[in-house]
Each structure stands twice: as C-alpha cells, then as structure tokens.
Design a protein around this motif. Structure first.
Motif, PDB file in Angstrom:
ATOM      1  N   HIS A 106     -20.054 -44.183  25.624  1.00  0.00           N
ATOM      2  CA  HIS A 106     -19.895 -44.265  26.647  1.00  0.00           C
ATOM      3  C   HIS A 106     -18.817 -43.378  27.545  1.00  0.00           C
ATOM      4  O   HIS A 106     -18.157 -43.251  28.509  1.00  0.00           O
ATOM      5  N   TRP A 107     -18.713 -41.975  26.855  1.00  0.00           N
ATOM      6  CA  TRP A 107     -17.863 -41.041  27.380  1.00  0.00           C
ATOM      7  C   TRP A 107     -18.443 -40.150  28.232  1.00  0.00           C
ATOM      8  O   TRP A 107     -19.924 -40.237  28.415  1.00  0.00           O
ATOM      9  N   GLY A 108     -17.976 -39.614  29.372  1.00  0.00           N
ATOM     10  CA  GLY A 108     -18.324 -38.963  30.517  1.00  0.00           C
ATOM     11  C   GLY A 108     -18.783 -39.892  31.493  1.00  0.00           C
ATOM     12  O   GLY A 108     -19.349 -39.356  32.433  1.00  0.00           O
ATOM     13  N   MET A 109     -18.699 -40.925  31.455  1.00  0.00           N
ATOM     14  CA  MET A 109     -19.415 -41.863  32.518  1.00  0.00           C
ATOM     15  C   MET A 109     -18.297 -42.769  33.522  1.00  0.00           C
ATOM     16  O   MET A 109     -18.321 -43.494  34.272  1.00  0.00           O
ATOM     17  N   GLY A 110     -17.054 -42.256  33.376  1.00  0.00           N
ATOM     18  CA  GLY A 110     -15.921 -42.822  34.183  1.00  0.00           C
ATOM     19  C   GLY A 110     -15.276 -44.026  33.768  1.00  0.00           C
ATOM     20  O   GLY A 110     -14.470 -44.746  34.339  1.00  0.00           O
ATOM     21  N   TYR A 111     -15.657 -44.504  32.584  1.00  0.00           N
ATOM     22  CA  TYR A 111     -15.230 -46.033  32.040  1.00  0.00           C
ATOM     23  C   TYR A 111     -13.849 -46.026  31.709  1.00  0.00           C
ATOM     24  O   TYR A 111     -13.245 -46.994  32.187  1.00  0.00           O
ATOM     25  N   MET A 112     -13.261 -45.075  31.161  1.00  0.00           N
ATOM     26  CA  MET A 112     -11.817 -45.002  30.694  1.00  0.00           C
ATOM     27  C   MET A 112     -10.929 -44.784  32.133  1.00  0.00           C
ATOM     28  O   MET A 112      -9.962 -45.406  32.028  1.00  0.00           O
ATOM     29  N   ARG A 113     -11.438 -43.989  33.070  1.00  0.00           N
ATOM     30  CA  ARG A 113     -10.687 -43.877  34.177  1.00  0.00           C
ATOM     31  C   ARG A 113     -10.512 -45.118  34.866  1.00  0.00           C
ATOM     32  O   ARG A 113      -9.544 -45.377  35.464  1.00  0.00           O
ATOM     33  N   GLU A 114     -11.656 -45.883  34.957  1.00  0.00           N
ATOM     34  CA  GLU A 114     -11.713 -47.342  35.535  1.00  0.00           C
ATOM     35  C   GLU A 114     -10.672 -48.270  34.630  1.00  0.00           C
ATOM     36  O   GLU A 114     -10.037 -48.934  35.541  1.00  0.00           O
ATOM     37  N   MET A 127       3.702 -56.283  35.848  1.00  0.00           N
ATOM     38  CA  MET A 127       4.536 -56.085  34.758  1.00  0.00           C
ATOM     39  C   MET A 127       5.717 -55.365  35.126  1.00  0.00           C
ATOM     40  O   MET A 127       6.678 -55.386  34.359  1.00  0.00           O
ATOM     41  N   SER A 128       5.635 -54.771  36.730  1.00  0.00           N
ATOM     42  CA  SER A 128       7.177 -54.149  36.967  1.00  0.00           C
ATOM     43  C   SER A 128       7.653 -53.022  36.150  1.00  0.00           C
ATOM     44  O   SER A 128       8.658 -52.782  36.078  1.00  0.00           O
ATOM     45  N   LEU A 129       6.833 -52.294  35.585  1.00  0.00           N
ATOM     46  CA  LEU A 129       7.129 -51.119  34.685  1.00  0.00           C
ATOM     47  C   LEU A 129       7.564 -49.976  35.699  1.00  0.00           C
ATOM     48  O   LEU A 129       6.842 -49.875  36.954  1.00  0.00           O
ATOM     49  N   ARG A 130       8.346 -49.155  35.388  1.00  0.00           N
ATOM     50  CA  ARG A 130       8.737 -47.931  36.098  1.00  0.00           C
ATOM     51  C   ARG A 130       8.095 -46.516  35.972  1.00  0.00           C
ATOM     52  O   ARG A 130       7.999 -45.756  36.657  1.00  0.00           O
ATOM     53  N   ARG A 131       7.785 -46.560  34.579  1.00  0.00           N
ATOM     54  CA  ARG A 131       7.433 -45.376  33.982  1.00  0.00           C
ATOM     55  C   ARG A 131       6.331 -45.552  32.991  1.00  0.00           C
ATOM     56  O   ARG A 131       6.526 -46.496  32.084  1.00  0.00           O
ATOM     57  N   ILE A 132       5.342 -44.779  32.888  1.00  0.00           N
ATOM     58  CA  ILE A 132       4.180 -44.794  32.042  1.00  0.00           C
ATOM     59  C   ILE A 132       4.084 -43.236  31.300  1.00  0.00           C
ATOM     60  O   ILE A 132       3.982 -42.621  32.091  1.00  0.00           O
ATOM     61  N   GLU A 133       4.094 -43.390  30.069  1.00  0.00           N
ATOM     62  CA  GLU A 133       3.724 -42.105  29.369  1.00  0.00           C
ATOM     63  C   GLU A 133       2.682 -42.057  28.395  1.00  0.00           C
ATOM     64  O   GLU A 133       2.277 -43.213  27.963  1.00  0.00           O
ATOM     65  N   ALA A 134       2.271 -40.938  28.015  1.00  0.00           N
ATOM     66  CA  ALA A 134       1.030 -40.801  27.362  1.00  0.00           C
ATOM     67  C   ALA A 134       1.355 -39.523  26.490  1.00  0.00           C
ATOM     68  O   ALA A 134       1.750 -38.581  27.053  1.00  0.00           O
ATOM     69  N   GLU A 135       1.167 -39.585  25.051  1.00  0.00           N
ATOM     70  CA  GLU A 135       1.208 -38.324  24.132  1.00  0.00           C
ATOM     71  C   GLU A 135      -0.296 -37.930  23.824  1.00  0.00           C
ATOM     72  O   GLU A 135      -1.078 -38.969  23.470  1.00  0.00           O
ATOM     73  N   VAL A 136      -0.777 -36.663  23.905  1.00  0.00           N
ATOM     74  CA  VAL A 136      -2.152 -36.255  23.582  1.00  0.00           C
ATOM     75  C   VAL A 136      -2.046 -35.219  22.944  1.00  0.00           C
ATOM     76  O   VAL A 136      -1.298 -34.185  23.070  1.00  0.00           O
ATOM     77  N   ASP A 137      -2.948 -35.097  21.910  1.00  0.00           N
ATOM     78  CA  ASP A 137      -3.093 -33.823  21.171  1.00  0.00           C
ATOM     79  C   ASP A 137      -3.598 -32.695  22.084  1.00  0.00           C
ATOM     80  O   ASP A 137      -4.498 -33.118  22.761  1.00  0.00           O
ATOM     81  N   PRO A 138      -3.025 -31.604  22.062  1.00  0.00           N
ATOM     82  CA  PRO A 138      -3.411 -30.445  22.938  1.00  0.00           C
ATOM     83  C   PRO A 138      -4.823 -30.011  22.950  1.00  0.00           C
ATOM     84  O   PRO A 138      -5.322 -29.577  23.836  1.00  0.00           O
ATOM     85  N   ARG A 139      -5.540 -30.355  21.740  1.00  0.00           N
ATOM     86  CA  ARG A 139      -7.143 -29.999  21.484  1.00  0.00           C
ATOM     87  C   ARG A 139      -7.759 -30.939  22.249  1.00  0.00           C
ATOM     88  O   ARG A 139      -9.122 -30.617  22.533  1.00  0.00           O
ATOM     89  N   ASN A 140      -7.288 -32.072  22.904  1.00  0.00           N
ATOM     90  CA  ASN A 140      -8.161 -33.112  23.453  1.00  0.00           C
ATOM     91  C   ASN A 140      -7.991 -32.684  24.822  1.00  0.00           C
ATOM     92  O   ASN A 140      -7.436 -33.628  25.895  1.00  0.00           O
ATOM     93  N   ALA A 141      -8.851 -32.101  25.336  1.00  0.00           N
ATOM     94  CA  ALA A 141      -8.816 -31.362  26.830  1.00  0.00           C
ATOM     95  C   ALA A 141      -9.316 -32.530  27.550  1.00  0.00           C
ATOM     96  O   ALA A 141      -9.003 -32.739  28.899  1.00  0.00           O
ATOM     97  N   ALA A 142     -10.363 -33.493  27.265  1.00  0.00           N
ATOM     98  CA  ALA A 142     -10.918 -34.329  28.129  1.00  0.00           C
ATOM     99  C   ALA A 142      -9.791 -35.401  28.297  1.00  0.00           C
ATOM    100  O   ALA A 142      -9.764 -35.942  29.600  1.00  0.00           O
ATOM    101  N   SER A 143      -8.825 -35.785  27.425  1.00  0.00           N
ATOM    102  CA  SER A 143      -7.809 -36.783  27.495  1.00  0.00           C
ATOM    103  C   SER A 143      -6.683 -36.197  28.489  1.00  0.00           C
ATOM    104  O   SER A 143      -6.385 -37.000  29.368  1.00  0.00           O
ATOM    105  N   GLY A 144      -6.482 -35.009  28.420  1.00  0.00           N
ATOM    106  CA  GLY A 144      -5.689 -34.321  29.354  1.00  0.00           C
ATOM    107  C   GLY A 144      -6.078 -34.428  30.677  1.00  0.00           C
ATOM    108  O   GLY A 144      -5.354 -34.765  31.747  1.00  0.00           O
ATOM    109  N   ARG A 145      -7.246 -34.070  31.007  1.00  0.00           N
ATOM    110  CA  ARG A 145      -7.987 -34.005  32.322  1.00  0.00           C
ATOM    111  C   ARG A 145      -7.990 -35.744  33.132  1.00  0.00           C
ATOM    112  O   ARG A 145      -7.579 -35.817  34.005  1.00  0.00           O
TER     113      ARG A 145
END
Length: 190
Positions: A106-114, A127-145
C-alpha cells in the motif's frame, strides 16, 4: 488528562480504530518484512509471539493513558494494512509523538497521508493536543516527505537517539503545532 480515543476515526478509504488482539495475524503480515521495518526502532517480527509481545506493550501504554494504538483498516476489504499511534503523551505540555507503519503493498498510494491527516485532526481537535512530534531515521526520505506534506517542520537532528537493531541511530525531529495545522488545512483532514 490521559489520551482518550473516539471509537473510530473515519477517512474516505480507511477506518482507524483501536487495536484488538484479533488484529495480530494481519499485523504480523505488515511487520514481518525487513523492507517495511528497516528504518523503524524495533525489530522485524518473526512470529505471532513477537506480535503478542508488542500487543501487551501497547495495551499497557494505553491503560496508562499515555498512548493510543490504532489499526489502519481498508474500508473496502475490512483488512488491517498498518498502524498509527500517538504516544509519549506529556499532559502538562499537551504534546505527544506520532508513529506509523504501512504494509509494503500500500506504499505510494496516499493511504498514510490520509490516515495521519485524520489522526492529527482528531488529536488537535477532540484530544486537545497542542503539539505533535515525529522522529524519523534520516535515511527514510519517504517518511520525511510525508511529514512535510502534512505541515510538519523539520526541527533538527538528534544524534544517536535510538538504539535499534544493535546500532545507535540518529533521528530527525519533526514538529507540528495546532495553529499550524489549522492554518495549513483549515482544520480538516488532508
């Protein structure tokens, strides 16, 4: 206030719902491929025992109110195709981290973006959160994009942040604030 989830979060093609033990065989199929887990901070699952150990950890975190583990289900087939979660809740800061994984087919079809768009919308709204963070391995370019597309800002590099698969790894830190989400999306899922 601990994290509390709606019974489900609906998207056009997907349904996000809290994980149940019956999901484990399907989630084993997601997480048993090195290609899928290579940039994640946990080992590739080799057996249903790995899935059950993961489920117990997630259940304990959910019971503490510091995490919510969702299954991403294809609405058409009713099949789990991945997971996403909010975790490491810091109540006083109204901050949490997001994590996610999706089956290779299912990669590359916009599922995770959705899925993440709907989860973020719920996190900043209900849920009233103020900030969301994510930590990504720098080699994972698709996740960063993906994170940049959702409006996250890359805030820096955390050196040797994770020890995973026997190796200390750097991670890039991304952050998204509630007002940035409203400004970039009008407060609606992408």
């Amino acid at each position: 206030m601990p994290l509390t989830a709606p019974p489900q979060i609906e998207c056009p093609r997907l349904l996000l719902r809290l994980v149940v033990q019956a999901d484990l065989p399907a989630l084993l199929e997601v997480n048993n491929k090195d290609e899928v887990t290579r940039f994640l901070p946990y080992a590739t699952w080799n057996s249903i025992n790995d899935a059950e150990a993961w489920y117990q950890r997630m259940s304990d975190q959910q019971a503490s109110g510091t995490a919510l583990q969702f299954v991403i289900e294809d609405r058409r087939t009713r099949t789990p195709i991945g997971t996403c979660l909010l975790f490491r809740l810091e109540e006083t800061s109204a901050r949490a981290e997001v994590g996610y994984v999706l089956t290779r087919s299912h990669w590359g079809m916009g599922y995770m973006r959705e899925a993440l768009g709907a989860l973020i919308d719920c996190a900043f709204g209900r849920m009233s959160l103020r900030r969301i963070e994510a930590e990504v391995d720098p080699r994972n370019a698709a996740s960063g994009r993906l994170l940049l597309h959702l409006g996250f800002v890359k805030e820096g590099l955390l050196r040797q942040r994770w020890v995973a698969k026997g190796e200390a790894k750097d991670v890039e830190i991304y952050g998204l604030l509630r007002h940035e989400w409203r400004n970039s999306t009008g407060g609606a899922s992408v």
